[in-house]
Design a protein around this motif. Structure first.
Motif, PDB file in Angstrom:
ATOM      1  N   GLN A 405       0.811  -1.188   0.001  1.00  0.00           N
ATOM      2  CA  GLN A 405       0.114  -0.005  -0.173  1.00  0.00           C
ATOM      3  C   GLN A 405       0.802   1.244  -0.033  1.00  0.00           C
ATOM      4  OE1 GLN A 405      -3.581  -0.093  -0.244  1.00  0.00           O
ATOM      5  NE2 GLN A 405      -3.187  -2.195  -0.509  1.00  0.00           N
ATOM      6  N   PHE A 406       0.304   2.190  -0.806  1.00  0.00           N
ATOM      7  CA  PHE A 406       1.187   3.566  -0.690  1.00  0.00           C
ATOM      8  C   PHE A 406       0.363   4.698  -0.302  1.00  0.00           C
ATOM      9  CE2 PHE A 406       3.142   0.569  -3.669  1.00  0.00           C
ATOM     10  CZ  PHE A 406       4.559   1.020  -3.766  1.00  0.00           C
ATOM     11  N   VAL A 407       0.747   5.365   0.895  1.00  0.00           N
ATOM     12  CA  VAL A 407      -0.025   6.323   1.567  1.00  0.00           C
ATOM     13  C   VAL A 407       0.893   7.437   1.985  1.00  0.00           C
ATOM     14  CG1 VAL A 407      -1.522   4.447   2.700  1.00  0.00           C
ATOM     15  CG2 VAL A 407       0.518   5.322   3.795  1.00  0.00           C
ATOM     16  N   SER A 408       0.203   8.516   2.395  1.00  0.00           N
ATOM     17  CA  SER A 408       0.865   9.725   2.973  1.00  0.00           C
ATOM     18  C   SER A 408       0.166   9.964   4.307  1.00  0.00           C
ATOM     19  CB  SER A 408       0.905  10.781   1.980  1.00  0.00           C
ATOM     20  OG  SER A 408       1.145  11.968   2.878  1.00  0.00           O
ATOM     21  N   ALA A 409       0.488   9.924   5.340  1.00  0.00           N
ATOM     22  CA  ALA A 409      -0.026  10.416   6.458  1.00  0.00           C
ATOM     23  C   ALA A 409      -0.456  11.411   6.726  1.00  0.00           C
ATOM     24  CB  ALA A 409       0.867   9.677   7.888  1.00  0.00           C
ATOM     25  N   VAL A 410       0.490  12.696   6.014  1.00  0.00           N
ATOM     26  CA  VAL A 410       0.088  13.996   6.146  1.00  0.00           C
ATOM     27  C   VAL A 410      -0.949  14.473   4.904  1.00  0.00           C
ATOM     28  CG1 VAL A 410       1.068  16.257   5.249  1.00  0.00           C
ATOM     29  CG2 VAL A 410       2.602  14.461   6.366  1.00  0.00           C
ATOM     30  N   SER A 411      -0.966  13.987   3.729  1.00  0.00           N
ATOM     31  CA  SER A 411      -1.956  14.221   3.072  1.00  0.00           C
ATOM     32  C   SER A 411      -3.281  13.385   2.979  1.00  0.00           C
ATOM     33  CB  SER A 411      -1.611  14.355   1.494  1.00  0.00           C
ATOM     34  OG  SER A 411      -1.290  12.906   0.999  1.00  0.00           O
ATOM     35  N   LYS A 412      -3.074  12.248   3.588  1.00  0.00           N
ATOM     36  CA  LYS A 412      -4.178  11.046   3.727  1.00  0.00           C
ATOM     37  C   LYS A 412      -4.308  10.255   2.501  1.00  0.00           C
ATOM     38  CE  LYS A 412      -6.477  13.620   7.822  1.00  0.00           C
ATOM     39  NZ  LYS A 412      -7.627  14.165   8.371  1.00  0.00           N
ATOM     40  N   GLU A 413      -3.506  10.560   1.620  1.00  0.00           N
ATOM     41  CA  GLU A 413      -3.671   9.905   0.399  1.00  0.00           C
ATOM     42  C   GLU A 413      -3.400   8.436   0.589  1.00  0.00           C
ATOM     43  OE1 GLU A 413      -0.914   9.207  -3.496  1.00  0.00           O
ATOM     44  OE2 GLU A 413      -0.309  10.778  -2.414  1.00  0.00           O
ATOM     45  N   GLY A 414      -4.359   7.625   0.085  1.00  0.00           N
ATOM     46  CA  GLY A 414      -4.193   6.256   0.127  1.00  0.00           C
ATOM     47  C   GLY A 414      -4.867   5.383   1.540  1.00  0.00           C
ATOM     48  N   ILE A 415      -5.171   6.339   2.383  1.00  0.00           N
ATOM     49  CA  ILE A 415      -5.532   5.712   3.695  1.00  0.00           C
ATOM     50  C   ILE A 415      -6.862   4.804   3.816  1.00  0.00           C
ATOM     51  CG2 ILE A 415      -6.451   6.254   6.200  1.00  0.00           C
ATOM     52  CD1 ILE A 415      -3.430   7.048   5.395  1.00  0.00           C
ATOM     53  N   ASP A 416      -7.804   5.078   2.839  1.00  0.00           N
ATOM     54  CA  ASP A 416      -8.937   4.164   2.957  1.00  0.00           C
ATOM     55  C   ASP A 416      -8.539   3.155   2.230  1.00  0.00           C
ATOM     56  OD1 ASP A 416     -10.646   6.565   3.930  1.00  0.00           O
ATOM     57  OD2 ASP A 416     -11.217   7.170   2.066  1.00  0.00           O
ATOM     58  N   ASP A 417      -7.591   3.031   1.188  1.00  0.00           N
ATOM     59  CA  ASP A 417      -7.266   1.626   0.514  1.00  0.00           C
ATOM     60  C   ASP A 417      -6.447   0.892   1.857  1.00  0.00           C
ATOM     61  OD1 ASP A 417      -8.392   2.299  -1.515  1.00  0.00           O
ATOM     62  OD2 ASP A 417      -6.682   3.151  -2.282  1.00  0.00           O
ATOM     63  N   LEU A 418      -5.828   1.595   2.490  1.00  0.00           N
ATOM     64  CA  LEU A 418      -5.010   0.807   3.484  1.00  0.00           C
ATOM     65  C   LEU A 418      -5.784   0.292   4.636  1.00  0.00           C
ATOM     66  CD1 LEU A 418      -2.312   0.187   5.064  1.00  0.00           C
ATOM     67  CD2 LEU A 418      -2.317   2.285   6.315  1.00  0.00           C
ATOM     68  N   ILE A 419      -6.539   0.976   5.299  1.00  0.00           N
ATOM     69  CA  ILE A 419      -7.862   0.507   5.983  1.00  0.00           C
ATOM     70  C   ILE A 419      -8.366  -0.875   5.514  1.00  0.00           C
ATOM     71  CG2 ILE A 419      -9.885   0.658   7.203  1.00  0.00           C
ATOM     72  CD1 ILE A 419      -9.162   3.795   7.516  1.00  0.00           C
ATOM     73  N   ASP A 420      -9.023  -0.686   4.120  1.00  0.00           N
ATOM     74  CA  ASP A 420      -9.498  -1.881   3.416  1.00  0.00           C
ATOM     75  C   ASP A 420      -8.546  -3.072   3.576  1.00  0.00           C
ATOM     76  OD1 ASP A 420     -12.082  -0.373   3.281  1.00  0.00           O
ATOM     77  OD2 ASP A 420     -11.268   0.031   1.261  1.00  0.00           O
ATOM     78  N   ALA A 421      -7.325  -2.607   3.015  1.00  0.00           N
ATOM     79  CA  ALA A 421      -6.478  -3.947   3.091  1.00  0.00           C
ATOM     80  C   ALA A 421      -6.058  -4.641   4.481  1.00  0.00           C
ATOM     81  CB  ALA A 421      -4.983  -3.211   2.652  1.00  0.00           C
ATOM     82  N   ILE A 422      -6.161  -3.661   5.681  1.00  0.00           N
ATOM     83  CA  ILE A 422      -5.794  -4.263   6.815  1.00  0.00           C
ATOM     84  C   ILE A 422      -6.975  -5.116   7.256  1.00  0.00           C
ATOM     85  CG2 ILE A 422      -5.738  -3.506   9.170  1.00  0.00           C
ATOM     86  CD1 ILE A 422      -4.018  -1.201   8.275  1.00  0.00           C
TER      87      ILE A 422
END
Length: 490
Positions: A405-422
């Motif tokens: 998963q590719f995310v950014s904790a600052v811009s919140k990019e990719g967070i929704d996909d990360l939650i789904d993957a978890i």
């Protein structure tokens, strides 16, 4: 650190690395509480003019200790890129410890010199650099043998610290819990024990043995030397610390067993230091854990609760960050933190995508985790800081790690996909049951919602009818209420 300080540090590093590159080419043809935490960290910044010798800390105003003006030094028999990454990391470690980096020296060498680590010529050159910039400490980018440290100090005439001692110092500054402090002290004493040294007559106490009791002629002997006495005291202190740490273990084990008994899935957040693990934890759980752009900002494990979209409760555990060549004393001392990873259902392996060597970070973390037997736990790679990484690097990482998963904790990019993957990787309840729970057992209904999945629910005269999927641990508790022939109206 001001922007001017950063520019000065970066200019110094660029100058040092350019010298190193030339040397390599010559040989290489191929929340509010969180604000208090941050303030406490800032209060540990070293300031000039105060002693760092062992003394009553109350004598040092506001817990501030002397600013150490340091010069870095290291030798390399690898590639230029690895040399650059390591010296930059050492500079970041030194600054995290509160030091001011003035200069650095790197040398291309097949193996360290047994006497002075750098060799006689480079040691003399290092002495000249130290004198010219007014440094009071030299930090070596490796672990030194006691004889090598003594040899270097004899040449350059200032204190010499190796990478292991530097990391231990950072941990000593930042550990907050009682257990964390005890573990750090134990690691420091294990490091110190073989490195004790003394000078002149302080090494021996001649009137030792029975002569002190008036035994007279024939009873005289060297007695217990100063170093022997120090070693005995250190061993006694280490034994006491081990007993204290062992006494704290049952509390951790009880908490873990309690989660296991209620079948609460757990996700351990692991990764290289300063990869953004705590930032991700805050984003995923609103935990408000302290976040700081520094190495080893997290030393004590933090556990926070979360829920899946289906309402299943699970936990996130933020663990201590890893680093290349992590001192083996710390791997052992911080086993309590690593045990949280070993007992998890999923490893969330966070990597800094903007780092020059993300592959090296991944391998360093996996090497340490191998010591605590996490090989059978599923791993989800998460490349954080993807918003500031080069596009070509991200493209290459996506090709090499297609499931990451590719995310950014600052811009919140990719967070929704990360939650789904978890959530998709967590153990799911898989045993179908139809039950009728009396109204007076509302606690069981709550447990079903927390640990299982409710597919259909209806309320009648006798109680609550539920068609559910539950984990095996809950089956026995629900068996007396099971009604397989019950038809639940949707």
């Amino acid at each position: 650190m001001t922007s001017e300080d950063k520019e000065r540090r970066n200019a110094m590093l660029d100058r040092v690395l350019s010298r190193g590159a030339q040397a390599l080419d010559d040989h290489d043809t191929t929340h509010e509480d969180d604000q208090f935490d941050l303030a406490e960290r800032a209060a540990l910044t070293r300031v000039a003019g105060l002693s760092t010798e062992l003394e009553d800390i109350t004598e040092v105003e506001y817990r501030q200790v002397r600013l150490e003006r340091v010069v870095l030094a290291g030798i390399w028999n690898t590639t230029q890129a690895e040399a650059e990454n390591s010296i930059r990391e050492l500079a970041a470690l030194a600054e995290t410890a509160g030091s001011e980096v003035l200069d650095a020296l790197i040398q291309r060498r097949d193996k360290p010199d047994p006497g002075t680590y750098l060799g006689k010529g480079k040691a003399a050159e290092l002495a000249d650099i130290v004198a010219s910039v007014g440094a009071d400490t030299v930090i070596i980018d490796s672990e030194l043998a006691p004889s090598q440290r003594r040899g270097l100090e004899d040449v350059i005439k200032v204190k010499v610290v190796d990478r292991v001692a530097l990391i231990l110092d950072i941990f000593a500054q930042h550990a907050k819990s009682r257990e964390g402090k005890a573990q750090v002290e134990l690691a420091q004493l294990e490091y110190l024990l073989p490195r004790l040294r003394g000078w002149g007559e302080s090494l021996s106490r001649q009137a030792g043995g029975r002569v002190a009791g008036g035994a007279g002629i024939g009873s005289r002997g060297p007695g217990e030397t100063k170093i022997e006495l120090d070693r005995r005291r250190i061993r006694a202190r280490m034994s006491k610390l081990r007993r204290e740490i062992n006494a704290m273990a049952p509390s951790r084990e009880t908490k873990r067993k309690n989660r296991a008994r209620h079948h609460v899935p757990s996700v351990a957040i692991v990764g290289y230091t300063n990869a953004g693990k705590s930032s991700l934890l805050n984003l995923l759980t609103n935990a408000e854990v302290m976040v700081q752009n520094a190495l080893f900002a997290t030393l004590d494990p933090t556990v926070r609760q979360a829920k899946t979209a289906d309402g299943i409760v699970f936990t996130y555990t933020d663990t201590v960050g890893f680093v290349r060549n992590l001192p083996h004393q710390l791997v052992e001392a911080f086993r309590s933190t690593l045990e949280e990873a070993a007992g998890s259902d999923l490893l969330l392996h966070v990597v800094d995508a903007s780092h020059p060597d993300p592959h090296g970070q991944i391998q360093a973390v996996r090497d340490v985790l191998g010591d605590v037997e996490t090989g059978d736990i599923p791993e989800l790679l998460v490349f954080n800081k993807s918003d500031i990484a080069e596009e070509a690097v991200i493209t290459g990482l996506r090709a090499e790690y297609p499931d990451a998963q590719f995310v950014s904790a600052v811009s919140k990019e990719g967070i929704d996909d990360l939650i789904d993957a978890i959530e998709n990787r967590l153990p799911v309840p898989d045993i179908d049951m139809t039950v009728l729970i009396p109204y007076e057992r509302g606690d069981l209904v709550s447990k079903i919602y927390a640990l299982g999945t409710v597919e259909h629910e209806s309320h009648g005269v006798e109680g609550t009818s539920l068609q559910v999927k539950v984990p095996a641990e809950l089956v026995d508790e629900l068996r007396e209420f099971q009604r397989p022939d019950l038809v639940i109206d949707e």
